[in-house]
Scaffold this motif. Structure first.
Motif, short mmCIF file in Angstrom:
data_model
loop_
_atom_site.label_atom_id
_atom_site.label_comp_id
_atom_site.label_asym_id
_atom_site.label_seq_id
_atom_site.Cartn_x
_atom_site.Cartn_y
_atom_site.Cartn_z
N VAL A 47 -27.19 11.05 -10.99
CA VAL A 47 -27.74 9.71 -10.42
C VAL A 47 -28.52 9.17 -10.91
CG1 VAL A 47 -29.60 8.52 -8.66
CG2 VAL A 47 -27.05 10.31 -8.13
N ILE A 48 -29.53 10.37 -11.66
CA ILE A 48 -31.04 9.72 -12.64
C ILE A 48 -29.79 8.84 -14.41
CG2 ILE A 48 -32.67 10.41 -14.67
CD1 ILE A 48 -33.36 12.74 -11.83
N PHE A 49 -29.53 10.39 -14.58
CA PHE A 49 -28.38 10.06 -15.81
C PHE A 49 -27.90 7.90 -15.65
CE2 PHE A 49 -24.70 9.90 -18.76
CZ PHE A 49 -25.62 10.66 -19.83
N SER A 50 -27.46 8.04 -14.25
CA SER A 50 -26.51 6.36 -14.13
C SER A 50 -27.46 5.31 -14.29
CB SER A 50 -26.53 6.82 -12.70
OG SER A 50 -25.74 5.45 -12.66
N HIS A 51 -28.69 5.50 -13.90
CA HIS A 51 -30.04 4.94 -14.19
C HIS A 51 -30.67 4.82 -15.11
CE1 HIS A 51 -31.01 3.81 -9.82
NE2 HIS A 51 -30.95 5.27 -9.51
N LEU A 52 -30.66 5.86 -16.02
CA LEU A 52 -30.86 5.39 -17.26
C LEU A 52 -30.01 5.40 -18.28
CD1 LEU A 52 -32.50 7.11 -20.60
CD2 LEU A 52 -30.85 8.63 -20.20
N GLN A 53 -28.77 5.25 -18.30
CA GLN A 53 -27.68 4.62 -19.19
C GLN A 53 -27.64 3.03 -18.25
OE1 GLN A 53 -24.01 6.62 -17.67
NE2 GLN A 53 -23.58 6.90 -20.02
N LYS A 54 -28.29 2.61 -17.72
CA LYS A 54 -27.76 0.97 -17.02
C LYS A 54 -29.14 0.76 -17.20
CE LYS A 54 -25.10 2.09 -12.61
NZ LYS A 54 -24.79 1.91 -11.66
N THR A 56 -31.58 0.35 -15.52
CA THR A 56 -32.63 -0.19 -14.67
C THR A 56 -34.05 0.61 -13.77
OG1 THR A 56 -31.37 1.88 -12.91
CG2 THR A 56 -30.06 -0.03 -13.32
N ARG A 57 -34.68 -0.05 -13.43
CA ARG A 57 -35.94 -0.09 -12.79
C ARG A 57 -35.86 1.14 -12.25
NH1 ARG A 57 -39.92 -1.50 -15.35
NH2 ARG A 57 -41.64 -1.30 -13.75
N VAL A 58 -36.77 1.75 -11.98
CA VAL A 58 -36.18 3.04 -10.80
C VAL A 58 -37.97 3.01 -9.84
CG1 VAL A 58 -35.01 4.43 -11.91
CG2 VAL A 58 -37.57 4.72 -12.07
N LEU A 59 -38.43 3.07 -8.75
CA LEU A 59 -38.89 2.86 -8.11
C LEU A 59 -39.21 5.03 -7.79
CD1 LEU A 59 -41.73 1.80 -6.78
CD2 LEU A 59 -40.14 2.08 -4.61
N LEU A 60 -40.24 5.88 -7.91
CA LEU A 60 -40.68 7.32 -7.64
C LEU A 60 -41.51 6.73 -6.54
CD1 LEU A 60 -40.00 8.44 -11.28
CD2 LEU A 60 -38.85 8.01 -9.85
N TRP A 61 -41.57 8.20 -5.92
CA TRP A 61 -42.30 8.03 -4.38
C TRP A 61 -43.09 9.64 -5.04
CZ3 TRP A 61 -41.23 6.64 0.73
CH2 TRP A 61 -41.08 4.93 0.83
N GLN A 73 -39.10 2.59 -15.62
CA GLN A 73 -37.52 2.87 -16.39
C GLN A 73 -37.77 3.49 -17.04
OE1 GLN A 73 -36.10 -0.10 -19.71
NE2 GLN A 73 -34.70 0.77 -20.26
N ILE A 74 -36.40 4.22 -16.91
CA ILE A 74 -36.64 6.43 -17.24
C ILE A 74 -36.08 5.50 -19.01
CG2 ILE A 74 -35.07 7.94 -16.56
CD1 ILE A 74 -34.80 7.15 -14.30
N ILE A 75 -36.50 6.56 -19.70
CA ILE A 75 -36.53 6.19 -20.98
C ILE A 75 -35.98 8.24 -21.48
CG2 ILE A 75 -37.14 4.10 -22.03
CD1 ILE A 75 -39.33 5.82 -23.21
N GLY A 76 -35.48 8.91 -20.32
CA GLY A 76 -35.30 10.33 -20.61
C GLY A 76 -35.83 11.17 -19.60
N LEU A 111 -38.90 11.30 -4.10
CA LEU A 111 -37.70 10.47 -3.88
C LEU A 111 -37.45 9.37 -4.93
CD1 LEU A 111 -36.99 8.30 -0.92
CD2 LEU A 111 -37.65 7.46 -2.72
N LEU A 112 -36.42 8.58 -5.39
CA LEU A 112 -36.68 8.51 -7.45
C LEU A 112 -35.18 6.89 -5.89
CD1 LEU A 112 -35.63 8.56 -10.02
CD2 LEU A 112 -34.01 7.62 -9.16
N GLN A 113 -35.46 5.63 -6.22
CA GLN A 113 -34.30 5.12 -5.34
C GLN A 113 -34.74 3.83 -6.81
OE1 GLN A 113 -37.13 3.94 -2.00
NE2 GLN A 113 -36.93 2.13 -2.48
N GLU A 114 -33.41 2.63 -6.46
CA GLU A 114 -33.89 1.22 -7.34
C GLU A 114 -34.83 0.85 -7.13
OE1 GLU A 114 -30.40 -2.00 -9.37
OE2 GLU A 114 -29.51 -0.30 -8.48
#
Length: 122
Positions: A47-54, A56-61, A73-76, A111-114
């Motif tokens: 899931v994390i790798f998918s957000h990295l590749q796409k 996308t901006r994520v919201l982290l709780w 945006q996850i860059i690593g 929690l991590l969500q788009e």
């Protein structure tokens, strides 16, 4: 046939009771599940790798502070779920504060969500 506690401890009699109990359990559990169901497991790292590749901006709780959320945006990331976020924003009770590039420890993430798209067309 109902098994008593003493029968379970007696190895010779246990086989008969145990096989009955196993057959009873297997008939009740398999009859309630459809036979053609394919179980698919998605690993958290995927899931994390998918957000990295796409990108996308994520919201982290955060785990400790439920009022503070981090968006970016996850860059690593690594195997401990430590993440480097680009263009990170702290969100506290709806108030947004830009913090730039940050490293967030994985054990503080609950929690991590788009994220929703940025307001203002950005």
């Amino acid at each position: 046939r109902i098994c008593t506690k003493s029968q379970f401890h007696n190895s010779f009699e246990t086989f008969g009771c145990l096989s009955f109990a196993v057959s009873l359990l297997s008939t009740t559990t398999t009859s309630t599940m459809p036979r053609n169901v394919k179980k698919v497991m998605t690993l958290p790292i995927n899931v994390i790798f998918s957000h990295l590749q796409k990108k996308t901006r994520v919201l982290l709780w955060l785990f400790e502070d439920t009022k503070l959320q981090i968006e970016g945006q996850i860059i690593g990331f690594d195997e401990y779920m430590n993440m480097t976020l680009e263009d990170a924003v702290e969100v506290v009770n709806g108030k947004r504060t830009e913090v730039g590039r940050i490293l967030l420890k994985g054990d503080s993430i609950a929690l991590l969500q788009e994220a929703q798209p940025k307001r203002g067309g950005k």
